[in-house]
Design a protein around this motif. Structure first.
Motif, PDB file in Angstrom:
ATOM      1  N   GLY A   1      -6.145 -68.487  10.287  1.00 54.02           N
ATOM      2  CA  GLY A   1      -5.451 -69.520   9.529  1.00 54.02           C
ATOM      3  C   GLY A   1      -4.425 -69.038   8.544  1.00 54.02           C
ATOM      4  O   GLY A   1      -3.903 -67.921   8.636  1.00 54.02           O
ATOM      5  N   LEU A   2      -4.139 -69.889   7.569  1.00 50.57           N
ATOM      6  CA  LEU A   2      -3.023 -69.719   6.653  1.00 50.57           C
ATOM      7  C   LEU A   2      -3.277 -68.583   5.670  1.00 50.57           C
ATOM      8  O   LEU A   2      -4.240 -68.605   4.907  1.00 50.57           O
ATOM      9  N   LEU A   3      -2.373 -67.613   5.693  1.00 49.37           N
ATOM     10  CA  LEU A   3      -2.408 -66.498   4.751  1.00 49.37           C
ATOM     11  C   LEU A   3      -1.025 -66.363   4.130  1.00 49.37           C
ATOM     12  O   LEU A   3      -0.019 -66.392   4.837  1.00 49.37           O
ATOM     13  N   LEU A   4      -0.985 -66.236   2.816  1.00 49.16           N
ATOM     14  CA  LEU A   4       0.278 -66.026   2.114  1.00 49.16           C
ATOM     15  C   LEU A   4       0.436 -64.548   1.785  1.00 49.16           C
ATOM     16  O   LEU A   4      -0.541 -63.864   1.468  1.00 49.16           O
ATOM     17  N   LEU A   5       1.672 -64.066   1.864  1.00 50.78           N
ATOM     18  CA  LEU A   5       2.004 -62.702   1.462  1.00 50.78           C
ATOM     19  C   LEU A   5       3.231 -62.770   0.571  1.00 50.78           C
ATOM     20  O   LEU A   5       4.154 -63.551   0.832  1.00 50.78           O
ATOM     21  N   THR A   6       3.256 -61.958  -0.477  1.00 50.95           N
ATOM     22  CA  THR A   6       4.388 -61.982  -1.398  1.00 50.95           C
ATOM     23  C   THR A   6       4.600 -60.624  -2.039  1.00 50.95           C
ATOM     24  O   THR A   6       3.668 -59.818  -2.132  1.00 50.95           O
ATOM     25  N   ASP A   7       5.828 -60.371  -2.489  1.00 48.85           N
ATOM     26  CA  ASP A   7       6.106 -59.182  -3.289  1.00 48.85           C
ATOM     27  C   ASP A   7       6.336 -59.570  -4.746  1.00 48.85           C
ATOM     28  O   ASP A   7       6.733 -58.741  -5.564  1.00 48.85           O
TER      29      ASP A   7
ATOM     30  N   LYS B   1      -8.136 -75.134  -1.281  1.00 50.51           N
ATOM     31  CA  LYS B   1      -8.048 -74.417  -0.013  1.00 50.51           C
ATOM     32  C   LYS B   1      -8.942 -75.141   0.988  1.00 50.51           C
ATOM     33  O   LYS B   1     -10.115 -75.401   0.693  1.00 50.51           O
ATOM     34  N   VAL B   2      -8.378 -75.483   2.145  1.00 53.82           N
ATOM     35  CA  VAL B   2      -9.090 -76.302   3.128  1.00 53.82           C
ATOM     36  C   VAL B   2      -9.473 -75.451   4.339  1.00 53.82           C
ATOM     37  O   VAL B   2      -8.623 -74.786   4.935  1.00 53.82           O
ATOM     38  N   TYR B   3     -10.754 -75.508   4.700  1.00 49.75           N
ATOM     39  CA  TYR B   3     -11.290 -74.739   5.815  1.00 49.75           C
ATOM     40  C   TYR B   3     -11.957 -75.666   6.829  1.00 49.75           C
ATOM     41  O   TYR B   3     -12.672 -76.599   6.435  1.00 49.75           O
ATOM     42  N   ASP B   4     -11.732 -75.389   8.094  1.00 43.79           N
ATOM     43  CA  ASP B   4     -12.436 -76.090   9.171  1.00 43.79           C
ATOM     44  C   ASP B   4     -13.480 -75.136   9.731  1.00 43.79           C
ATOM     45  O   ASP B   4     -13.146 -74.024  10.177  1.00 43.79           O
TER      46      ASP B   4
ATOM     47  N   ARG C   1      -4.998 -75.122   4.984  1.00 44.10           N
ATOM     48  CA  ARG C   1      -4.138 -75.527   3.862  1.00 44.10           C
ATOM     49  C   ARG C   1      -4.471 -74.719   2.616  1.00 44.10           C
ATOM     50  O   ARG C   1      -5.624 -74.383   2.366  1.00 44.10           O
ATOM     51  N   VAL C   2      -3.420 -74.423   1.836  1.00 46.90           N
ATOM     52  CA  VAL C   2      -3.559 -73.835   0.506  1.00 46.90           C
ATOM     53  C   VAL C   2      -2.662 -74.637  -0.413  1.00 46.90           C
ATOM     54  O   VAL C   2      -1.451 -74.731  -0.183  1.00 46.90           O
ATOM     55  N   GLY C   3      -3.243 -75.241  -1.448  1.00 47.96           N
ATOM     56  CA  GLY C   3      -2.459 -76.106  -2.320  1.00 47.96           C
ATOM     57  C   GLY C   3      -1.807 -77.211  -1.512  1.00 47.96           C
ATOM     58  O   GLY C   3      -2.455 -77.868  -0.706  1.00 47.96           O
ATOM     59  N   GLY C   4      -0.497 -77.380  -1.693  1.00 48.45           N
ATOM     60  CA  GLY C   4       0.227 -78.406  -0.951  1.00 48.45           C
ATOM     61  C   GLY C   4       0.858 -77.908   0.327  1.00 48.45           C
ATOM     62  O   GLY C   4       1.642 -78.627   0.955  1.00 48.45           O
TER      63      GLY C   4
ATOM     64  N   ARG D   1       5.890 -76.914  -3.742  1.00 47.18           N
ATOM     65  CA  ARG D   1       4.874 -77.768  -3.152  1.00 47.18           C
ATOM     66  C   ARG D   1       3.500 -77.124  -3.167  1.00 47.18           C
ATOM     67  O   ARG D   1       2.469 -77.806  -3.204  1.00 47.18           O
ATOM     68  N   LEU D   2       3.478 -75.806  -3.127  1.00 47.20           N
ATOM     69  CA  LEU D   2       2.217 -75.073  -3.139  1.00 47.20           C
ATOM     70  C   LEU D   2       1.348 -75.505  -4.322  1.00 47.20           C
ATOM     71  O   LEU D   2       0.119 -75.632  -4.179  1.00 47.20           O
TER      72      LEU D   2
END
Length: 233
Positions: free
Chosen positions: A107-113, A130-133, A205-208, A229-230
């Motif tokens: 699922g959804l993973l965010l990556l940032t510097d 954070k939404v998990y199925d 989903r994470v946040g928005g 939106r996050l």
């Protein structure tokens, strides 16, 4: 910042290697005109071998992590970085995952510097949903939603109860769980606490931000509107 340093910091090579790219004519502007190391050019107008330059620092990605891939950079198996262009590993500042999904969770993973953004997302006070199925080994027994929402559930080895969480029953062996904290293997441990076992887990989903139709293993850059939106959802 000089072009050589800028391009090297984006992972295209050492400063010596980037200098060679300039000398070979591989670095041009948007019109195909060869650039030189001391030129003053907007980031968006730089091309390497005809391709636009990667985004500057402040980069944030959304990635659909498949099952079997880890977020660690030291794991001997397949890792998240393998799904990204190799040069992304050489960026400065480094691109880091925002929290983790275990190997068997997709699922959804965010990556940032962006260190400040990373801290803002993972800080406990942010309480980003954070939404998990979850797919379960056994039928739900019926009292899980009330227990998870109570704010009294204490997981094994923890010293403080979990924050209230929302459980939506999809069918007897499928549930959607919304959390506002991120403890170690939290979803799996919550279901274990009620005598069940998670056989498949997916974060949608994470946040928005929702994963949407991004295919497993694919990624894309988030724009400023999506980052705003996050923190809305």
């Amino acid at each position: 910042m000089k072009l050589v340093k800028l391009i090297a910091n984006l992972g295209y090579g050492s400063r010596k290697q980037v200098t060679q790219l300039f000398r070979s004519g591989a670095i041009t502007d948007a019109n195909g005109e060869v650039l030189y190391a001391d030129d003053q050019v907007a980031h968006a107008d730089i091309r390497i071998d005809g391709e636009p330059l990667d985004p500057p620092p402040g980069l944030t990605l959304m990635l659909h992590k498949p099952v079997g891939v880890t977020c660690s950079t030291r794991d001997p198996g397949r890792i998240v970085n393998d799904l990204l262009p190799p040069r992304f590993r050489l960026r400065s500042p480094l691109l880091s995952s925002v929290g983790r999904l275990d190997r068997e969770t997709s699922g959804l993973l965010l990556l940032t510097d962006d260190g400040a953004l990373l801290h803002r997302i993972v800080a406990p006070k942010s309480r980003l949903a954070k939404v998990y199925d979850a797919t379960l080994a056994q039928d739900l027994r019926g009292d899980e939603a009330a227990l998870f929402a109570s704010g009294t559930l204490l997981l094994e080895s923890d010293t403080t109860p979990l924050a209230p969480a929302v459980l939506e029953v999809i069918d007897p062996r499928h549930a959607r769980l919304t959390l506002t904290e991120g403890r170690y293997h939290q979803v799996r441990r919550m279901f274990a606490a009620v005598g069940n076992h998670v056989t498949a887990l997916h974060r949608s989903r994470v946040g928005g931000l929702e994963l949407g139709d991004l295919a497993a293993g694919q990624w894309r850059v988030l724009d400023e509107e999506e980052l705003r939106r996050l923190f809305v959802g």
